[in-house]
Scaffold this active site. Structure first.
Site, PDB file in Angstrom:
ATOM      1  N   ASN A 134       1.016  -1.518  -0.481  1.00  0.00           N
ATOM      2  CA  ASN A 134      -0.146   0.123   0.134  1.00  0.00           C
ATOM      3  C   ASN A 134       1.347   1.457   0.018  1.00  0.00           C
ATOM      4  O   ASN A 134       0.192   2.099  -0.617  1.00  0.00           O
ATOM      5  CB  ASN A 134      -1.144   0.129   0.764  1.00  0.00           C
ATOM      6  CG  ASN A 134      -0.664   0.126   2.201  1.00  0.00           C
ATOM      7  OD1 ASN A 134       0.703  -0.621   2.399  1.00  0.00           O
ATOM      8  ND2 ASN A 134      -0.804   0.467   3.045  1.00  0.00           N
ATOM      9  N   GLY A 210       2.072  -5.456   7.562  1.00  0.00           N
ATOM     10  CA  GLY A 210       0.822  -5.133   6.737  1.00  0.00           C
ATOM     11  C   GLY A 210      -0.093  -5.974   7.241  1.00  0.00           C
ATOM     12  O   GLY A 210      -0.668  -5.326   8.671  1.00  0.00           O
ATOM     13  N   SER A 211      -1.346  -7.509   6.939  1.00  0.00           N
ATOM     14  CA  SER A 211      -2.145  -7.779   8.065  1.00  0.00           C
ATOM     15  C   SER A 211      -1.720  -8.645   9.676  1.00  0.00           C
ATOM     16  O   SER A 211      -0.734  -8.094   9.327  1.00  0.00           O
ATOM     17  CB  SER A 211      -2.894  -9.010   6.819  1.00  0.00           C
ATOM     18  OG  SER A 211      -2.079 -10.335   7.429  1.00  0.00           O
ATOM     19  N   THR A 212      -2.435  -8.410   9.828  1.00  0.00           N
ATOM     20  CA  THR A 212      -2.523  -8.222  11.742  1.00  0.00           C
ATOM     21  C   THR A 212      -2.547 -10.556  11.281  1.00  0.00           C
ATOM     22  O   THR A 212      -1.656 -10.746  12.134  1.00  0.00           O
ATOM     23  CB  THR A 212      -3.446  -8.560  12.365  1.00  0.00           C
ATOM     24  OG1 THR A 212      -4.058  -6.500  12.516  1.00  0.00           O
ATOM     25  CG2 THR A 212      -4.005  -8.794  14.225  1.00  0.00           C
ATOM     26  N   GLY A 215       1.223 -11.020  10.848  1.00  0.00           N
ATOM     27  CA  GLY A 215       2.265 -10.324  11.238  1.00  0.00           C
ATOM     28  C   GLY A 215       1.439 -11.461  12.240  1.00  0.00           C
ATOM     29  O   GLY A 215       3.319 -11.573  13.231  1.00  0.00           O
ATOM     30  N   GLU A 232       3.840  -3.511  12.129  1.00  0.00           N
ATOM     31  CA  GLU A 232       2.691  -2.342  11.752  1.00  0.00           C
ATOM     32  C   GLU A 232       1.377  -3.245  11.362  1.00  0.00           C
ATOM     33  O   GLU A 232       1.504  -3.274  10.581  1.00  0.00           O
ATOM     34  CB  GLU A 232       3.550  -1.622  10.785  1.00  0.00           C
ATOM     35  CG  GLU A 232       2.415   0.110  11.879  1.00  0.00           C
ATOM     36  CD  GLU A 232       1.488  -0.713  10.341  1.00  0.00           C
ATOM     37  OE1 GLU A 232       0.067  -0.410  10.401  1.00  0.00           O
ATOM     38  OE2 GLU A 232       1.884   0.269   9.325  1.00  0.00           O
ATOM     39  N   CYS A 266      -3.757   1.506   6.898  1.00  0.00           N
ATOM     40  CA  CYS A 266      -3.920   1.507   7.845  1.00  0.00           C
ATOM     41  C   CYS A 266      -4.600   3.243   8.734  1.00  0.00           C
ATOM     42  O   CYS A 266      -5.603   2.179   9.592  1.00  0.00           O
ATOM     43  CB  CYS A 266      -2.569   0.763   9.144  1.00  0.00           C
ATOM     44  SG  CYS A 266      -2.137  -0.974   8.006  1.00  0.00           S
ATOM     45  N   GLU A 435       7.626   2.432  14.928  1.00  0.00           N
ATOM     46  CA  GLU A 435       8.728   3.055  14.096  1.00  0.00           C
ATOM     47  C   GLU A 435       8.754   5.194  14.189  1.00  0.00           C
ATOM     48  O   GLU A 435       8.292   5.719  14.791  1.00  0.00           O
ATOM     49  CB  GLU A 435       8.576   2.685  12.852  1.00  0.00           C
ATOM     50  CG  GLU A 435       8.138   1.484  12.721  1.00  0.00           C
ATOM     51  CD  GLU A 435       7.644   1.037  11.450  1.00  0.00           C
ATOM     52  OE1 GLU A 435       9.175   0.123  10.414  1.00  0.00           O
ATOM     53  OE2 GLU A 435       6.490   0.620  11.273  1.00  0.00           O
TER      54      GLU A 435
END
Length: 456
Positions: A134, A210-212, A215, A232, A266, A435
């Protein structure tokens, strides 16, 4: 695929193949990590001023190629040209900012009896960065720039749909004079190259955006080796509008707070919470603002929103906006491309899937609330906690609500979430670690404690 592990890169606005790049397998990852480890040892031994100088040179070379990088981002990710220029500029700025931290990465002297105690901040070694589709350029730099500045080597795996800007950045790093193999880019599938990078014993830390769901898988794999990880992940951010707010300004700003990058963000403010006394007046202003958003060719300077990244993402968004929902819609092009119109959903329950799950598209729900407690309850009625906005003229209320909303990044009378000067990260299912900001380099270091006895 034209060959094993080859990646076809599609232009999301036209569905045309713009490039085919080879994908890495586990053997490629292993070889890259070995090269990175050798390069890292020399890089860590270099004088801090020399490392800082090379990173600033890298930033200058990126600056010389802003337009080229932006056009690559338009082609591979469908970002509007204005956004893409900002993203390339963000890479430049983050490299500059990180370079400034190289010579300020200091430990501490701690008072102790019988001697002197020092802490040293030492690089981890090889860092693996897994970047999303993204925001391919800036998020790659969020991990790579501070990791390099702290004395590490970086192996970057871009998303399989958006490898082009990452590959070009690696070329520009060499052009700037960074040591060979210090910053390597390995395109590939997550289940192949990404998995190998996460599992590799020579990789000291993984940075993943990326996606949970993914992750959690990465976190579990890192746990097997007690490997550091920064995550993240997803978001379902609230945009809270109180009755005392500047309603005109809040309504004008709300569309792009969830339509930027087609809602594939996000931090997108996809839950618009409006206090009941101004709910109707706010909607009366929000609907025309939404419909005025220009959706079209991302290379056109006038375009405000481009396509979604892929057919799969388009299908996912469509599944959330069912025919039984009350909607207000903008317009989107017909024909080739992964287009979905800007969409507001009203009249749904707060627990509806479209109101609680991350759609990751240009869709927001509008929900009423009664008072501060109700606003906070709705804002926190999600497993995510990444970002959010609070619109009010009451400073006390802004502070109270900011303290009560469970999110890592909040803005008042604004929709800003990301500044490279300030820390970024989420609560709950939105991730782990922070971050950016002044402490970014320390996240890529090991603290060593040294005691020196002064007793005779």
């Amino acid at each position: 695929m034209s060959q094993p592990y080859a990646l076809d890169v599609l232009n999301p606005a036209t569905e045309e193949v713009v490039a085919t790049v080879p994908g890495a397998d586990a053997a490629d990852v292993d070889a890259a990590v070995g090269r990175a480890a050798r390069a890292q040892r020399a890089w860590a031994a270099a004088a801090p001023a020399d490392r800082a100088r090379l990173l600033r040179r890298f930033a200058a070379v990126v600056d010389d190629h802003i337009e080229e990088l932006a056009l690559l981002e338009v082609r591979e990710a469908g970002h509007t040209i204005g956004n893409a220029r900002w993203e390339a500029g963000n890479v430049r700025d983050l490299l500059d900012y990180s370079a400034g931290g190289v010579e300020r990465l200091t430990g501490r002297q701690i008072p102790v009896p019988g001697g002197i105690d020092l802490t040293l901040l030492e690089p981890l070694g090889v860092v693996g960065v897994i970047a999303p589709w993204n925001f391919p350029m800036p998020i790659a730099a969020w991990g790579a720039a501070p990791a390099l500045a702290a004395g590490n080597a970086v192996v970057l795996k871009p998303a399989e749909t958006t490898p082009l800007t990452a590959l070009r950045l690696a070329e520009l790093a060499l052009e700037a004079g960074l040591p060979e193999h210090l910053f390597q880019v390995l395109p590939g599938y997550g289940a192949v190259a990404g998995d190998a990078l996460v599992r590799h014993p020579g990789v000291a830390k993984i940075v993943f955006t990326g996606s949970t769901r993914v992750g959690k898988q990465i976190m579990a794999l890192c746990a097997e080796r007690v490997k550091r990880v920064t995550l993240e992940l997803g978001g379902k951010s609230p945009n809270i509008v109180f009755a005392d707010a500047d309603i005109e300004a809040a309504a004008a700003a709300a569309p792009m707070a969830f339509l930027d990058n087609g809602g594939q963000d996000c931090c997108a403010r996809t839950r618009i919470l409006v206090q009941r006394p101004v709910y109707d007046a706010f909607l009366d202003r929000l609907a025309p603002a939404l419909k005025s958003v220009v959706v079209g060719d991302p290379a056109d300077e006038a375009t405000q929103m481009g396509p979604l990244i892929s057919r799969a993402q388009l299908d996912r968004v469509r599944a959330y906006v069912t025919d039984d929902l009350a909607t207000v819609r903008g317009s989107a092009p017909d024909g080739p491309g992964f287009w979905f119109p800007p969409t507001l959903v009203t009249g749904v329950a707060p627990e509806a899937p479209v109101a609680t799950e991350e759609v990751f598209g240009p869709v927001a729900v509008v929900l009423p609330f009664d008072d501060e407690d109700d606003a906070v309850r709705l804002a926190n009625a999600t497993e995510y906690g990444l970002s959010g906005s609070i619109w009010t003229r009451d400073v006390g209320r802004a502070l109270r609500v900011s303290g009560a909303v469970a999110a890592g990044n909040l803005s008042v009378n604004s929709h800003s979430s990301v500044r490279y000067w300030t820390p970024f990260g989420g609560y709950g299912q939105s991730g782990l670690g922070r971050e950016l900001g002044p402490d970014a380099l320390t996240a890529f270091t090991e603290t060593k404690n040294v005691f020196i006895s002064t007793e005779a």
